[in-house]
Design a protein around this motif. Structure first.
Motif, PDB file in Angstrom:
ATOM      1  N   SER A 211      -2.113   0.513  -3.814  1.00  0.00           N
ATOM      2  CA  SER A 211      -0.875  -0.027  -4.035  1.00  0.00           C
ATOM      3  C   SER A 211       0.593   1.121  -5.282  1.00  0.00           C
ATOM      4  O   SER A 211       0.168   1.347  -6.340  1.00  0.00           O
TER       5      SER A 211
ATOM      6  N   VAL B  43      -6.254  10.768  -2.706  1.00  0.00           N
ATOM      7  CA  VAL B  43      -5.415   9.295  -3.751  1.00  0.00           C
ATOM      8  C   VAL B  43      -5.092   9.709  -5.338  1.00  0.00           C
ATOM      9  O   VAL B  43      -4.219  10.356  -6.005  1.00  0.00           O
TER      10      VAL B  43
ATOM     11  N   ILE C 222      -3.165   5.970   1.473  1.00  0.00           N
ATOM     12  CA  ILE C 222      -4.604   5.473   1.954  1.00  0.00           C
ATOM     13  C   ILE C 222      -5.428   6.895   2.439  1.00  0.00           C
ATOM     14  O   ILE C 222      -5.087   7.751   2.534  1.00  0.00           O
ATOM     15  N   ASP C 223      -6.407   6.862   1.512  1.00  0.00           N
ATOM     16  CA  ASP C 223      -7.640   8.093   2.297  1.00  0.00           C
ATOM     17  C   ASP C 223      -8.973   7.688   2.738  1.00  0.00           C
ATOM     18  O   ASP C 223      -8.926   6.352   3.503  1.00  0.00           O
TER      19      ASP C 223
ATOM     20  N   VAL D   6      -1.358   7.856   4.970  1.00  0.00           N
ATOM     21  CA  VAL D   6      -1.837   7.959   5.304  1.00  0.00           C
ATOM     22  C   VAL D   6      -2.458   9.171   5.082  1.00  0.00           C
ATOM     23  O   VAL D   6      -1.766   9.945   6.007  1.00  0.00           O
TER      24      VAL D   6
ATOM     25  N   ARG E 249     -10.429   5.056   0.138  1.00  0.00           N
ATOM     26  CA  ARG E 249      -9.744   4.101  -0.811  1.00  0.00           C
ATOM     27  C   ARG E 249      -8.537   3.707  -0.216  1.00  0.00           C
ATOM     28  O   ARG E 249      -7.604   4.783  -0.306  1.00  0.00           O
ATOM     29  N   SER E 250      -7.567   2.447  -0.486  1.00  0.00           N
ATOM     30  CA  SER E 250      -6.082   2.880  -1.000  1.00  0.00           C
ATOM     31  C   SER E 250      -5.885   2.295  -2.125  1.00  0.00           C
ATOM     32  O   SER E 250      -6.293   1.260  -2.796  1.00  0.00           O
TER      33      SER E 250
ATOM     34  N   THR F  17       0.456  -1.422   0.058  1.00  0.00           N
ATOM     35  CA  THR F  17      -0.251   0.039  -0.402  1.00  0.00           C
ATOM     36  C   THR F  17       0.668   1.242  -0.194  1.00  0.00           C
ATOM     37  O   THR F  17       1.506   0.914   0.884  1.00  0.00           O
TER      38      THR F  17
ATOM     39  N   THR G  75       4.458   4.257   3.800  1.00  0.00           N
ATOM     40  CA  THR G  75       3.418   4.308   3.423  1.00  0.00           C
ATOM     41  C   THR G  75       2.524   5.348   3.928  1.00  0.00           C
ATOM     42  O   THR G  75       2.737   5.761   4.867  1.00  0.00           O
TER      43      THR G  75
ATOM     44  N   HIS H  94      -4.610   2.676  11.191  1.00  0.00           N
ATOM     45  CA  HIS H  94      -3.316   2.372  10.563  1.00  0.00           C
ATOM     46  C   HIS H  94      -1.578   2.098  11.020  1.00  0.00           C
ATOM     47  O   HIS H  94      -0.643   1.919  10.303  1.00  0.00           O
TER      48      HIS H  94
END
Ligand code: AMP
Length: 508
Positions: free
Chosen positions: A30, A63, A23-24, A218, A27-28, A20, A216, A238
Motif C-alpha cells: 500500500s 516492489v 503489485i508483483d 502491476v 506481494r503487494s 494498493t 496502482t 488485476h
C-alpha cells in the motif's frame, strides 16, 4: 505543488494510506507501507554518511526495487538501477563510470556482485527490512535537496563501447508525470500493467504516476511477455485499464491474434513509445478496442521519457505513418536543417532538437559526449539556453504535426531496445582474432549482422560477444570476410556492406 518525487508519496500516502500502490508476483504494497519501507532504506543510507552520491541498485523488477528507488530519493542521493542479467564486463564498465557510494541488492544476486571488482559498500535489502527508522533524519537531509538535484541515472548504449549514464533530476520527472497525468486523466482508478524493465525510461510513469495520483501498477515479470496469453491473464486478473508499452509488444499481440479469443479487458488508455508503431498493428488493436484512447509518445531517455505526443484523433490506413505529434506541455521542439536553418514548413527534413525542463543535464562523468549532444540553441545568441540534439530526423506534415523519419547515425531499435551499433563493434573488436568489423542492421527482420575479418570462427566470436554485451545486442548473424570493404575515404563501407548483406536495400 510537488517539487520532489518524495512530495508525491508524502501526499498520496496520507490521502490513500491503505490503497494498493504496487503489485508483483510475490506481494503487494500500500502507499503507507511503501513510504515506511522507503524511509527505512533512507535511514540505512543516511547512517552511512552518504549524501548526493550515486547508489547502484542491483535487483530484479519488484516492489522492493520501487521501495529502493524511493529510499534513495528520501535519503537525498540518486539511484541507478541496472540489469542483473548483464554480462560482468558491462556491469564493470558501469561501476567504473558511476563509482557508486553504495550498492543495494538482495541475497539472490550477491554472488554476481562478489565476482565484480568493486569496493562499494553493500546493503542487502533483506537485512534492513525491519530496521527502526526516524522521520527526522530524513526530513533534515531532504531539506537540503532541490528540484534540480539528480533523481536517477539510467544507462543506455554508447557508441564508443562505454555505456552512457543519462542524468535525470527531480523536476524533469515531476514535469513529465504532471503532464501525462493531466493529459490522459490518470487517477486513483487507473491500473497500469508495467511492461518495461525499471532500468528503462519507458517505466517512469508506471513507477511515478501512482505516487502522484493514487493509481496502482502491476509489475508484470518480464519472462511472462514471451507468452502474451499469460500477460493477458494478469491484465484481466488485476482489472488493468492503462498500458504504456513498446510497440513491439503490441505488435506481438497483433501478430499472434491474441485479442480474438480472450476475455475483454477494461482498457481505457493504450500508449506506446520508444520506436515506430506499425499502423497495421495499431489498427488491429483499434478493431477490438475502438473506444480506447491511443497515443504515440516519442522521446529519448535524455528527455525523461516522452517529449512529443500524438493522441489518435483520426483514421490511419495500414500503410500511413503515425505522427509523433507535437511537444508535450512545457516542452519545445525545433527542427534544424542540415545547413543549420530553422525548419518551419511541411515536408522539409531536419534534426529534431528539444528544449525544456524534461532535459537531462548530460551524461554522468562524460563531459565530451554531453557537449556533443547538449548544445547552445543556435537561434539564441543572447543568453545560455541548452537544447538536446536527438539525432532523429523528422519533418512536419500538412497538419504541422511532427513525423519521425529515421536516425541520423548508427543507433537502432531492436525489439524496442536502444542499441548503438558502435557498442557491439567495440565489443567485437576487443576479441582476440578479430582484425576489423562492422555491424549492420536489417530492419525487416530486426537482425543485427556482424561482418568481420580475422582469424576466429563465428561460434567463438559469438561466445566471446555474449560475455560482453546485453542479450538484445548479440548479433543474429556473423559474416566472415577475407577482406573488409572500404569506401573512397578509406572508411569501412557500411553502405555497400548493407547493400550486400541486407535484402532489399535500395540503391543510393
Ligand atoms: P530511448 O532512449 O531508449 O527511449 O530511445 C530513444 C529513441 O527511440 C529516439 O531517439 C527515437 O529514435 C526512438 N523513438 C522513441 N519513440 C519513438 C516513436 N514514437 N516513434 C519512432 N521512434 C521513436
Amino acid at each position: 505543488m510537488c517539487r520532489l518525487v518524495t512530495d508525491y508519496l508524502d501526499k498520496t500516502a496520507a490521502r490513500f494510506p491503505d490503497k494498493t500502490a504496487f503489485i508483483d508476483s510475490d506481494r503487494s504494497i500500500s502507499f503507507s507501507e511503501l513510504r515506511s519501507e522507503a524511509i527505512i532504506i533512507a535511514n540505512a543510507i543516511i547512517a552511512r554518511g552518504i549524501f548526493k552520491r550515486p547508489v547502484l541498485l542491483f535487483m530484479e523488477k519488484s516492489v522492493s526495487l520501487v521501495s529502493a528507488f524511493l529510499g534513495v530519493a528520501y535519503s537525498g542521493n540518486f539511484y541507478s538501477p541496472i540489469d542483473v542479467t548483464m554480462p560482468d564486463d558491462r556491469i564493470m564498465k558501469i561501476f567504473e563510470i558511476l563509482d557508486p557510494a553504495l550498492v543495494i541488492t538482495d541475497k539472490k544476486h550477491s554472488d554476481i556482485l562478489r565476482s565484480i571488482d568493486n569496493d562499494a559498500d553493500t546493503i542487502f535489502i533483506e537485512d534492513i527490512r525491519h530496521a527502526v527508522s526516524s522521520e527526522d533524519t530524513v526530513t533534515t537531509n531532504l531539506s537540503k535537496v532541490i528540484d534540480t538535484d539528480i533523481l536517477y541515472v539510467l544507462f543506455t548504449s554508447g557508441s564508443t563501447g562505454m555505456p552512457k549514464g543519462v542524468i535525470i533530476d527531480h523536476r524533469a520527472v515531476v514535469d513529465f508525470i504532471d503532464w501525462i497525468s493531466d493529459c490522459y486523466d490518470l487517477s486513483d482508478r487507473t491500473v497500469f500493467a508495467n511492461q518495461a524493465q525499471l532500468y528503462f525510461d519507458l517505466s517512469i510513469q508506471d513507477v511515478y504516476a501512482p505516487l502522484k495520483t493514487g493509481a496502482t501498477t502491476v509489475l508484470i515479470p518480464n519472462r511472462l511477455y514471451a507468452s502474451p496469453l499469460r500477460v493477458w491473464r494478469e491484465i484481466i486478473k488485476h482489472r488493468v485499464n492503462t498500458i504504456v508499452w513498446i510497440p513491439s509488444m503490441l505488435s506481438l499481440f497483433a501478430n499472434l491474434d491474441i485479442l480474438r479469443n480472450v476475455e475483454k479487458a477494461p482498457l481505457r488508455t493504450v500508449l506506446f513509445c520508444g520506436e515506430v508503431m506499425p499502423t497495421k498493428h495499431l489498427n488491429y488493436w483499434i478493431d477490438y478496442y475502438p473506444d480506447v484512447t491511443y497515443a504515440n509518445l516519442y522521446g529519448p531517455t535524455e528527455c525523461t521519457e516522452a517529449c512529443t505526443y500524438y493522441t489518435l484523433d483520426r483514421h490511419f490506413d495500414d500503410d500511413d505513418v503515425l505522427p509523433i505529434g507535437k511537444p508535450c506541455r512545457n516542452t519545445d521542439s525545433i527542427i534544424i536543417s542540415e545547413d543549420g536553418d530553422l525548419i518551419s514548413t511541411p515536408h522539409s527534413e531536419g534534426e529534431l532538437c528539444i528544449r525544456g525542463t524534461c532535459l537531462s543535464s548530460g551524461y554522468y562523468g562524460d563531459p565530451d559526449s554531453t557537449r556533443r549532444s547538449f548544445v547552445q540553441n543556435p537561434f539564441n545568441k543572447n543568453y545560455p539556453e541548452i537544447i538536446y540534439r536527438t539525432g532523429d530526423i523528422v519533418c512536419y506534415n500538412d497538419h504541422m504535426e511532427l513525423i519521425y523519419i529515421g536516425r541520423k547515425d548508427f543507433q537502432i531499435k531492436k525489439h524496442g531496445y536502444r542499441v548503438e551499433l558502435g557498442e557491439i563493434e567495440a565489443a567485437a573488436s576487443s576479441v582476440d582474432g578479430v582484425t576489423n568489423c562492422c555491424c549492420i542492421f536489417d530492419p525487416a527482420g530486426e537482425k543485427i549482422i556482424l561482418v568481420y575479418t580475422g582469424d576466429i570462427s563465428e561460434d567463438d566470436l559469438n561466445a566471446a560477444i555474449c560475455t560482453k554485451v546485453q542479450e538484445y545486442m548479440i548479433p543474429s548473424e556473423y559474416i566472415h570476410r577475407q577482406q573488409m570493404l572500404y569506401n573512397d575515404n578509406g572508411k569501412i563501407d557500411r553502405i555497400s556492406l548493407t547493400r550486400e548483406y541486407v535484402n532489399n536495400t535500395p540503391e543510393k
